[in-house]
Enzyme design. Structure first.
Site, PDB file in Angstrom:
ATOM      1  N   MET A 173     -28.728  97.847 -75.045  1.00  0.00           N
ATOM      2  CA  MET A 173     -28.949  98.208 -76.450  1.00  0.00           C
ATOM      3  C   MET A 173     -30.195  97.499 -76.983  1.00  0.00           C
ATOM      4  O   MET A 173     -30.363  97.356 -78.204  1.00  0.00           O
ATOM      5  CB  MET A 173     -27.717  97.849 -77.284  1.00  0.00           C
ATOM      6  N   GLY A 174     -31.069  97.053 -76.086  1.00  0.00           N
ATOM      7  CA  GLY A 174     -32.315  96.426 -76.531  1.00  0.00           C
ATOM      8  C   GLY A 174     -32.111  94.983 -76.963  1.00  0.00           C
ATOM      9  O   GLY A 174     -31.101  94.366 -76.618  1.00  0.00           O
ATOM     10  N   GLY A 222     -30.793  87.587 -69.691  1.00  0.00           N
ATOM     11  CA  GLY A 222     -29.585  88.170 -69.097  1.00  0.00           C
ATOM     12  C   GLY A 222     -29.816  89.628 -68.711  1.00  0.00           C
ATOM     13  O   GLY A 222     -29.471  90.069 -67.607  1.00  0.00           O
ATOM     14  N   HIS A 223     -30.421  90.387 -69.625  1.00  0.00           N
ATOM     15  CA  HIS A 223     -30.730  91.787 -69.315  1.00  0.00           C
ATOM     16  C   HIS A 223     -31.695  91.862 -68.126  1.00  0.00           C
ATOM     17  O   HIS A 223     -31.542  92.697 -67.236  1.00  0.00           O
ATOM     18  CB  HIS A 223     -31.403  92.471 -70.510  1.00  0.00           C
ATOM     19  N   GLU A 227     -21.375  90.716 -66.028  1.00  0.00           N
ATOM     20  CA  GLU A 227     -20.013  90.153 -66.030  1.00  0.00           C
ATOM     21  C   GLU A 227     -19.707  89.514 -67.380  1.00  0.00           C
ATOM     22  O   GLU A 227     -18.548  89.282 -67.704  1.00  0.00           O
ATOM     23  CB  GLU A 227     -19.865  89.109 -64.915  1.00  0.00           C
ATOM     24  N   SER A 243     -27.603  88.974 -77.334  1.00  0.00           N
ATOM     25  CA  SER A 243     -28.506  89.399 -78.420  1.00  0.00           C
ATOM     26  C   SER A 243     -28.017  88.880 -79.757  1.00  0.00           C
ATOM     27  O   SER A 243     -28.792  88.732 -80.701  1.00  0.00           O
ATOM     28  CB  SER A 243     -28.566  90.928 -78.479  1.00  0.00           C
TER      29      SER A 243
HETATM   30  P1  AMP Z   1     -26.145  94.865 -74.369  1.00  0.00           P
HETATM   31  O1  AMP Z   1     -27.575  95.181 -74.627  1.00  0.00           O
HETATM   32  O2  AMP Z   1     -25.657  93.652 -75.068  1.00  0.00           O
HETATM   33  O3  AMP Z   1     -25.258  96.079 -74.548  1.00  0.00           O
HETATM   34  O4  AMP Z   1     -26.037  94.480 -72.826  1.00  0.00           O
HETATM   35  C1  AMP Z   1     -26.553  95.335 -71.833  1.00  0.00           C
HETATM   36  C2  AMP Z   1     -26.082  94.843 -70.503  1.00  0.00           C
HETATM   37  O5  AMP Z   1     -26.531  93.521 -70.281  1.00  0.00           O
HETATM   38  C3  AMP Z   1     -24.541  94.804 -70.398  1.00  0.00           C
HETATM   39  O6  AMP Z   1     -24.167  95.244 -69.093  1.00  0.00           O
HETATM   40  C4  AMP Z   1     -24.240  93.356 -70.609  1.00  0.00           C
HETATM   41  O7  AMP Z   1     -23.027  92.938 -69.990  1.00  0.00           O
HETATM   42  C5  AMP Z   1     -25.433  92.702 -69.918  1.00  0.00           C
HETATM   43  N1  AMP Z   1     -25.623  91.339 -70.407  1.00  0.00           N
HETATM   44  C6  AMP Z   1     -25.635  90.920 -71.698  1.00  0.00           C
HETATM   45  N2  AMP Z   1     -25.763  89.572 -71.751  1.00  0.00           N
HETATM   46  C7  AMP Z   1     -25.817  89.133 -70.474  1.00  0.00           C
HETATM   47  C8  AMP Z   1     -25.942  87.837 -69.859  1.00  0.00           C
HETATM   48  N3  AMP Z   1     -26.023  86.736 -70.583  1.00  0.00           N
HETATM   49  N4  AMP Z   1     -25.977  87.776 -68.504  1.00  0.00           N
HETATM   50  C9  AMP Z   1     -25.881  88.901 -67.748  1.00  0.00           C
HETATM   51  N5  AMP Z   1     -25.766  90.146 -68.265  1.00  0.00           N
HETATM   52  C10 AMP Z   1     -25.731  90.268 -69.611  1.00  0.00           C
END
Ligand code: AMP
Length: 287
Positions: free
Chosen positions: A31-32, A37-38, A149, A187
């Protein structure tokens, strides 16, 4: 790096990126407001030898609260710069109208792993996540898709959607990337004030301490109560802190193989999610 904003752009870009039969595509849905992590998901895809597509779409249907959607961070220029540096091949930036041409006439209903925990806290959330991820997989047709995870329940929901709808893609879970003090990158961490940021790593510390106590054979209810009380004393509101089986996230009375400790705790109006494995092998070795 190709940037696609319409289905026509996407189809042209996919033709260029996956232009010979030996190339395979990995997808990282996001989601940007990208952080390390991303990028670790993107790097996992590159390690597997894939060309990498990253989608950035703030999916309105998965938000339960309009204010939460309105304040969700957006940083497209910075995201594109990070992705270019990280070696991304294709960025998919669809509009809401592209993803929901008839608004929400079709959606996936899901039970199993989607029940309880985040499913209770955010009614309809996993149905919306399952639907948007299925749309993205159908648009991009990657051989593998990467999920963190960090969002353990979401990862299990996606695994079951893909398995039960026979979607031809492999799902890869990637370990949580953390700050030096253990706080899982998110985020939403930018909404923590300085004092909250100082306290925030306690969630992971409590989980790790509890996991260690369980692995050493301490009684489950006592370990969970201690961890919850510890967080309450540090000023958190604890939505849940539980021992579950890792696949369907059902509460379990003792650690089994694949067991997971999961938690959601709030500091002010910032909700922190985290989880950690419990070494059930160690428990049985010590028994
Ligand atoms: P989001 O943009 O928050 O929807 O996350 C997109 C992807 O990144 C999802 O698969 C999350 O689980 C992963 N993600 C978010 N934060 C982390 C992190 N700290 N470490 C690893 N993957 C992450």
């Amino acid at each position: 790096m190709f940037i696609a904003r319409t289905l026509q752009d996407l189809s042209n870009a996919l033709r260029m990126v996956a232009n010979d039969p030996s190339t395979t595509l990995g997808l990282v849905p996001t989601m940007g407001a990208l952080h390390a992590g991303h990028l670790s998901l993107l790097q996992a895809a590159r390690r597997h030898g894939h060309r990498v597509a990253v989608s950035i779409f703030v999916n309105p249907t998965q938000f339960n609260d309009v204010d939460d959607l309105a304040r969700y961070p957006r940083s497209e220029d910075a995201d594109l710069a990070l992705l270019r540096d990280a070696g991304c091949d294709l960025v998919w930036l669809p509009s809401v109208g592209t993803m929901y041409p008839d608004m929400v006439d079709t959606r996936i209903e899901i039970g199993g792993a989607a029940l309880g925990w985040e499913g209770d806290a955010r009614p309809g959330h996993f149905s919306a996540v399952a639907t948007i991820v299925t749309k993205l997989l159908n648009q991009i047709r990657p051989v593998r898709a990467y999920f963190g995870e960090k969002d353990w329940q979401q990862l299990q929901v996606i695994r079951s959607v893909v398995a039960e709808l026979f979607i031809p893609v492999a799902i890869e879970g990637v370990a949580t990337m953390r700050d030096m003090d253990g706080l899982a990158l998110s985020s939403r961490n930018r909404f923590l004030d300085a004092e909250q940021r100082r306290r925030a790593p306690a969630v992971y510390r409590c989980l790790v301490r509890a996991a260690r106590a369980l692995a050493e054979g301490d009684a489950v209810p006592a370990v969970l109560d201690t961890a919850r009380e510890d967080l309450l004393l540090r000023g958190f509101d604890v939505d849940y802190l539980a021992l579950v089986d890792g696949r369907r996230l059902r509460t379990i009375a003792r650690p089994v193989s694949g067991a997971r400790l999961i938690a959601a705790a709030r500091l002010g109006d910032v909700r922190l999610l985290d989880n950690t494995p419990v070494d059930a092998d160690l428990t049985s070795r010590m028994a």
